[in-house]
Design a protein around this motif. Structure first.
Motif, mmCIF file in Angstrom:
data_model
loop_
_atom_site.group_PDB
_atom_site.id
_atom_site.type_symbol
_atom_site.label_atom_id
_atom_site.label_comp_id
_atom_site.label_asym_id
_atom_site.label_seq_id
_atom_site.Cartn_x
_atom_site.Cartn_y
_atom_site.Cartn_z
ATOM 1 N N ALA A 159 0.842 -1.199 0.000
ATOM 2 C CA ALA A 159 0.000 0.000 0.000
ATOM 3 C C ALA A 159 0.875 1.246 0.000
ATOM 4 C CB ALA A 159 -0.913 -0.006 1.218
ATOM 5 N N GLY A 160 0.537 2.166 -0.876
ATOM 6 C CA GLY A 160 1.261 3.425 -0.961
ATOM 7 C C GLY A 160 2.248 3.505 -2.108
ATOM 8 N N TRP A 161 2.579 2.355 -2.711
ATOM 9 C CA TRP A 161 3.508 2.390 -3.854
ATOM 10 C C TRP A 161 2.859 3.188 -4.975
ATOM 11 C CZ3 TRP A 161 4.123 1.456 -8.959
ATOM 12 C CH2 TRP A 161 5.424 1.281 -9.426
ATOM 13 N N ASN A 162 3.630 4.034 -5.646
ATOM 14 C CA ASN A 162 3.077 4.850 -6.724
ATOM 15 C C ASN A 162 4.159 5.280 -7.698
ATOM 16 O OD1 ASN A 162 3.771 7.983 -6.164
ATOM 17 N ND2 ASN A 162 3.665 6.821 -4.252
ATOM 18 N N CYS A 163 3.742 5.604 -8.920
ATOM 19 C CA CYS A 163 4.650 6.158 -9.909
ATOM 20 C C CYS A 163 3.838 6.831 -11.005
ATOM 21 C CB CYS A 163 5.566 5.086 -10.506
ATOM 22 S SG CYS A 163 4.738 3.930 -11.600
ATOM 23 N N LYS A 164 4.531 7.523 -11.880
ATOM 24 C CA LYS A 164 3.892 8.173 -13.009
ATOM 25 C C LYS A 164 4.709 7.870 -14.258
ATOM 26 C CE LYS A 164 2.071 12.714 -14.352
ATOM 27 N NZ LYS A 164 1.899 14.108 -13.878
ATOM 28 N N PHE A 165 4.014 7.601 -15.360
ATOM 29 C CA PHE A 165 4.647 7.380 -16.655
ATOM 30 C C PHE A 165 4.260 8.523 -17.571
ATOM 31 C CE2 PHE A 165 4.067 3.150 -14.854
ATOM 32 C CZ PHE A 165 5.342 2.618 -15.004
ATOM 33 N N THR A 221 -3.206 -10.964 -11.654
ATOM 34 C CA THR A 221 -3.979 -11.063 -12.886
ATOM 35 C C THR A 221 -5.150 -10.091 -12.828
ATOM 36 O OG1 THR A 221 -3.425 -13.409 -13.095
ATOM 37 C CG2 THR A 221 -5.275 -12.613 -14.403
ATOM 38 N N ASP A 222 -5.227 -9.200 -13.800
ATOM 39 C CA ASP A 222 -6.303 -8.213 -13.904
ATOM 40 C C ASP A 222 -6.486 -7.414 -12.619
ATOM 41 O OD1 ASP A 222 -6.713 -9.015 -16.499
ATOM 42 O OD2 ASP A 222 -8.347 -10.370 -16.008
ATOM 43 N N LYS A 223 -5.374 -6.910 -12.094
ATOM 44 C CA LYS A 223 -5.395 -6.148 -10.844
ATOM 45 C C LYS A 223 -5.160 -4.653 -11.040
ATOM 46 C CE LYS A 223 -6.002 -9.401 -7.745
ATOM 47 N NZ LYS A 223 -7.059 -9.334 -6.752
ATOM 48 N N ILE A 224 -5.136 -4.209 -12.308
ATOM 49 C CA ILE A 224 -5.008 -2.777 -12.566
ATOM 50 C C ILE A 224 -6.405 -2.229 -12.844
ATOM 51 C CG2 ILE A 224 -3.992 -0.973 -13.987
ATOM 52 C CD1 ILE A 224 -1.793 -2.973 -14.774
ATOM 53 N N VAL A 232 0.201 8.593 -17.323
ATOM 54 C CA VAL A 232 -0.614 7.742 -16.449
ATOM 55 C C VAL A 232 0.032 7.733 -15.074
ATOM 56 C CG1 VAL A 232 -1.351 5.372 -15.956
ATOM 57 C CG2 VAL A 232 -1.520 6.257 -18.279
ATOM 58 N N TYR A 233 -0.773 7.966 -14.044
ATOM 59 C CA TYR A 233 -0.352 7.863 -12.643
ATOM 60 C C TYR A 233 -0.924 6.563 -12.092
ATOM 61 C CZ TYR A 233 -0.179 8.673 -7.619
ATOM 62 O OH TYR A 233 0.050 8.534 -6.267
ATOM 63 N N ILE A 234 -0.095 5.787 -11.390
ATOM 64 C CA ILE A 234 -0.515 4.499 -10.831
ATOM 65 C C ILE A 234 -0.162 4.462 -9.345
ATOM 66 C CG2 ILE A 234 -0.138 1.993 -10.889
ATOM 67 C CD1 ILE A 234 0.533 2.278 -13.868
ATOM 68 N N PHE A 235 -1.117 3.993 -8.520
ATOM 69 C CA PHE A 235 -0.805 3.757 -7.109
ATOM 70 C C PHE A 235 -1.404 2.426 -6.671
ATOM 71 C CE2 PHE A 235 -4.954 5.726 -6.695
ATOM 72 C CZ PHE A 235 -5.540 5.048 -5.632
ATOM 73 N N THR A 237 -4.041 -4.164 -2.512
ATOM 74 C CA THR A 237 -4.901 -5.183 -3.107
ATOM 75 C C THR A 237 -4.948 -5.053 -4.624
ATOM 76 O OG1 THR A 237 -6.278 -5.191 -1.121
ATOM 77 C CG2 THR A 237 -7.229 -6.162 -3.104
ATOM 78 N N ASN A 238 -4.963 -3.811 -5.116
ATOM 79 C CA ASN A 238 -5.025 -3.513 -6.549
ATOM 80 C C ASN A 238 -4.108 -2.342 -6.863
ATOM 81 O OD1 ASN A 238 -7.295 -5.211 -7.669
ATOM 82 N ND2 ASN A 238 -8.394 -4.150 -6.036
ATOM 83 N N TYR A 239 -3.825 -2.195 -8.154
ATOM 84 C CA TYR A 239 -3.256 -0.957 -8.673
ATOM 85 C C TYR A 239 -4.409 -0.127 -9.218
ATOM 86 C CZ TYR A 239 1.613 -2.552 -8.552
ATOM 87 O OH TYR A 239 2.847 -2.980 -8.152
ATOM 88 N N TYR A 240 -4.316 1.193 -9.087
ATOM 89 C CA TYR A 240 -5.307 2.117 -9.631
ATOM 90 C C TYR A 240 -4.582 3.081 -10.562
ATOM 91 C CZ TYR A 240 -8.385 0.309 -6.067
ATOM 92 O OH TYR A 240 -9.142 -0.539 -5.287
#
Length: 146
Positions: free
Chosen positions: A54-60, A81-84, A122-125, A129-132
């Motif tokens: 929880a809390g991991w994040n990055c931007k592409f 699998t299918d967690k984004i 795209v920003y991902i965090f 449980t999932n990536y958003y």
């Protein structure tokens, strides 16, 4: 209410790194801005959700527009699998009735060859449980989620 925390190191969005070849990200990459910058596009693999936490994040961000193939961001297939969850990639074009990119659980985010342009992002965090993912593209279908 439970508060999600993390022991993930964070660069506070100030560390920018050019990516020019296929890369597998790790927990320590949290908080970085990755510039997609290659004449031959490639795949970037996110850390497993268990490793990221929880809390991991990055931007592409597209630095060199893809030509010849897509830039691809993918989950670590051996673990997830299918967690984004993609909700809210804005498409700035206004010539169609498309509502932008949404996917309740995907494996790939693609910056499309010949469509995505410099500055698309795209920003991902991760919530543990999932990536958003959220982001913005200049063109219709410049970014897709599958």
């Amino acid at each position: 209410m439970a508060k999600l925390g993390t022991t993930v190191p964070s660069w506070n969005g100030t560390y920018i790194q050019d990516l020019t070849a296929a890369t597998s990200l790790v927990k320590a990459d949290s908080g970085k801005i990755f510039m997609l910058n290659s004449a031959t596009e490639f795949t970037v693999t996110l850390p497993s959700i268990a490793d990221a936490g929880a809390g991991w994040n990055c931007k592409f961000v597209v630095k060199a527009a893809p030509s010849g193939a897509d830039y691809v961001v993918t989950e670590k297939a051996s673990a997830d699998t299918d967690k984004i969850v993609v909700n809210g990639i804005n498409e700035l074009e206004v010539d169609t009735s498309d509502d932008g990119v949404y996917n309740a659980g995907c494996t790939f985010i693609n910056f499309k060859d010949g469509v995505a342009v410099q500055g698309d992002w795209v920003y991902i965090f991760c919530d543990g449980t999932n990536y958003y993912a959220s982001g913005q593209t200049k063109a219709d279908e410049g970014i897709t989620a599958t």
